[in-house]
Design an enzyme around this catalytic site. Structure first.
Site, PDB file in Angstrom:
ATOM      1  N   TYR A 143       0.821  -1.214   0.000  1.00 14.65           N
ATOM      2  CA  TYR A 143       0.000   0.000   0.000  1.00 14.65           C
ATOM      3  C   TYR A 143       0.854   1.262   0.000  1.00 14.65           C
ATOM      4  CZ  TYR A 143      -4.713  -1.905   0.710  1.00 14.65           C
ATOM      5  OH  TYR A 143      -5.930  -2.511   0.552  1.00 14.65           O
ATOM      6  N   LYS A 194       3.198 -15.261   1.866  1.00  9.98           N
ATOM      7  CA  LYS A 194       3.528 -16.078   0.703  1.00  9.98           C
ATOM      8  C   LYS A 194       5.045 -16.202   0.642  1.00  9.98           C
ATOM      9  CE  LYS A 194       1.571 -17.242  -2.702  1.00  9.98           C
ATOM     10  NZ  LYS A 194       1.305 -18.652  -3.150  1.00  9.98           N
ATOM     11  N   ASP A 227      -2.727 -18.181   0.398  1.00  8.47           N
ATOM     12  CA  ASP A 227      -3.723 -18.794  -0.504  1.00  8.47           C
ATOM     13  C   ASP A 227      -4.389 -19.994   0.169  1.00  8.47           C
ATOM     14  OD1 ASP A 227      -1.280 -20.146  -0.637  1.00  8.47           O
ATOM     15  OD2 ASP A 227      -1.504 -20.713  -2.743  1.00  8.47           O
ATOM     16  N   ASP A 251      -6.323  -7.132   3.774  1.00  3.61           N
ATOM     17  CA  ASP A 251      -7.450  -6.454   3.132  1.00  3.61           C
ATOM     18  C   ASP A 251      -8.378  -7.489   2.498  1.00  3.61           C
ATOM     19  OD1 ASP A 251      -8.990  -4.319   1.986  1.00  3.61           O
ATOM     20  OD2 ASP A 251      -7.971  -4.707   0.081  1.00  3.61           O
ATOM     21  N   ASP A 255     -12.069  -9.362   4.211  1.00  2.00           N
ATOM     22  CA  ASP A 255     -13.371  -9.290   3.536  1.00  2.00           C
ATOM     23  C   ASP A 255     -13.990 -10.684   3.427  1.00  2.00           C
ATOM     24  OD1 ASP A 255     -13.379  -6.557   3.100  1.00  2.00           O
ATOM     25  OD2 ASP A 255     -13.819  -6.711   0.966  1.00  2.00           O
TER      26      ASP A 255
HETATM   27  C1  IPM Z   1     -10.476  -1.408   3.776  1.00  2.00           C
HETATM   28  C2  IPM Z   1     -10.736  -0.760   2.426  1.00  2.00           C
HETATM   29  C3  IPM Z   1      -9.612   0.212   2.132  1.00  2.00           C
HETATM   30  C4  IPM Z   1      -8.343  -0.593   1.996  1.00  2.00           C
HETATM   31  C5  IPM Z   1      -9.846   1.110   0.907  1.00  2.00           C
HETATM   32  C6  IPM Z   1     -11.136   1.879   1.005  1.00  2.00           C
HETATM   33  C7  IPM Z   1      -8.685   2.036   0.665  1.00  2.00           C
HETATM   34  O1  IPM Z   1     -10.898  -1.725   1.444  1.00  2.00           O
HETATM   35  O2  IPM Z   1     -10.376  -0.679   4.767  1.00  2.00           O
HETATM   36  O3  IPM Z   1     -10.382  -2.627   3.811  1.00  2.00           O
HETATM   37  O4  IPM Z   1      -8.039  -1.143   0.919  1.00  2.00           O
HETATM   38  O5  IPM Z   1      -7.618  -0.666   2.987  1.00  2.00           O
HETATM   39 MG    MG Z   2     -10.877  -3.696   2.168  1.00  2.00          MG
END
Ligand code: IPM
Ligand code: MG
Length: 370
Positions: A143, A194, A227, A251, A255
């Site tokens: 990032y 990884k 993975d 990230d 999710d």
């Molecule tokens: C998160 C989001 C952010 C990230 C975006 C909005 C920049 O997806 O907080 O997970 O990628 O960190």
């Molecule tokens: Mg995210």
């Protein structure tokens, strides 16, 4: 607890303001009924700040964040700002806050509420009782790594570059947060990378192993390739207690873990910096969900993730675990009573608005403190 509880409230874009409104009601309630009061400043971030000031985060707002004990953030972004320059997009405001406040540890609990076990796309017997604490590294890795950019190669070709870098310090400090949390939970950490492909992953594994041997050998440690972890998360998610991983894998996989719980509208997060001499950490609390532009302003959004983020602030920044527990219990009770916002609606349940969800939670808080 800090004598002066300074809270910066940044509702942001989309559904951010309407879910934050419910938090403000709970903050007022805490003041009236529990004598917990805050010194609150409200500001703009993301698209809202672009509209007002041309930048996603002003220097004044950043300074206010630096001076706060905790920041509460709604969500940023939306199609309205798709054409804004890349370094001025709404998300850049969020990334600047994380980086400037040095919030390197992002805690993302993925828990399945009993009342919502059927909302998951996975079978109830796989997810019932699920309780994973994700610890995502938040201020390093690809990032922020340099070099980065899009370069013209002069022959009609262009090249996009991002760099994954991690140092010993960056790895050790986030791993330490994971080990400390594990000691208060199931005493187990899975570290994901990884290392079979990436040197930064190999270093990650080596440094986590070394820290474990030096300071945390009482905690059960497993290394897993990222993975494989993606697969294990849907195969048998309850094998995990605390997961620690880098910014990008964190990230993506958080999710995945979040969705297993059935609703992004239920999940909070905390981003923490290093402890100072008094044990206080800079901190920002935000729901996992985004701005949901399609339902913004319609009083349909689920305010629970935002409220649970405030509960995390009470617990981690203000030493008010009891009040945090009251918010969590109130939400449990409202869900058990059958109340559902659209995102978690199920047959036989009562569909409600953002405001009515807030009303119901406040009613349960009243009962709990009666
Ligand atoms: C998160 C989001 C952010 C990230 C975006 C909005 C920049 O997806 O907080 O997970 O990628 O960190
Ligand atoms: Mg995210």
């Amino acid at each position: 607890m800090p004598a002066n509880k300074k809270l910066l409230v940044l509702p942001g874009d989309g559904i951010g303001p309407e879910v934050m409104r419910q938090v403000r009601r709970v903050i007022d309630w805490m003041d009236r009924k529990r004598g917990v009061s805050f010194d609150i400043t409200e500001g703009l971030v993301g698209g809202a700040a672009i509209d007002a000031h041309g930048v996603p985060l002003t220097d004044e707002t950043l300074a206010a964040a630096m001076a706060s004990d905790a920041v509460l953030l709604g969500a940023v972004g939306g199609p309205k700002w798709d054409k804004v320059a890349f370094d001025k997009r709404p998300e850049a405001g969020l990334l600047t806050l994380r980086k400037e406040l040095a919030l390197f540890a992002n805690l993302r609990p993925a828990t399945v509420f009993d009342a919502l076990v059927d909302a998951s796309t996975l079978k109830p017997e796989i997810v019932k009782g699920l309780d994973i604490m994700f610890v995502r590294e938040l201020t390093g890795g690809i990032y922020f790594g340099e070099p980065r950019g899009i370069e013209d190669m002069g022959n009609g070709e262009r090249r996009g570059v991002n760099t994954q870098t991690y140092t010993t310090t960056e790895i050790r400090r986030v791993a330490a947060v994971a080990f400390e949390l594990a000691r208060k939970r199931g005493n187990k950490v899975h570290s994901l990378e990884k290392g079979n492909v990436m040197e930064s992953g190999l270093l990650w594994r080596q440094e986590v192993t070394r820290l474990h041997q030096e300071e945390y050998s009482d905690v059960e440690l497993h290394h897993m390739l990222a993975d494989n972890a993606a697969m294990q998360l849907v195969r048998n998610p309850r094998q995990f207690d605390v997961i620690v991983t880098d910014n990008l894998f964190g990230d993506i996989l958080s999710d995945e873990a979040a969705m297993m719980t059935g609703s992004l509208g239920m999940l909070p997060s905390a981003s923490l910096g290093a402890a100072d001499a008094n044990g206080n950490r800079k901190a920002m609390y935000e729901p996992i969900h985004g701005t949901a532009p399609d339902i913004a302003g319609k009083d349909l959004a689920n305010p629970c993730a935002m409220l649970l983020s405030f509960a995390m602030a009470l617990r981690y920044s203000f030493d008010r675990a009891e009040e945090a527990g009251m918010i969590e219990a109130s939400i449990q009770r409202v869900l058990s009573g059958g109340m559902r916002t659209a995102d978690i609606m199920a047959p036989g349940m009562a569909r409600c608005s953002t405001t009515v969800m807030g009303d119901s939670i406040l009613r349960e808080l009243d009962k709990l403190s009666a």
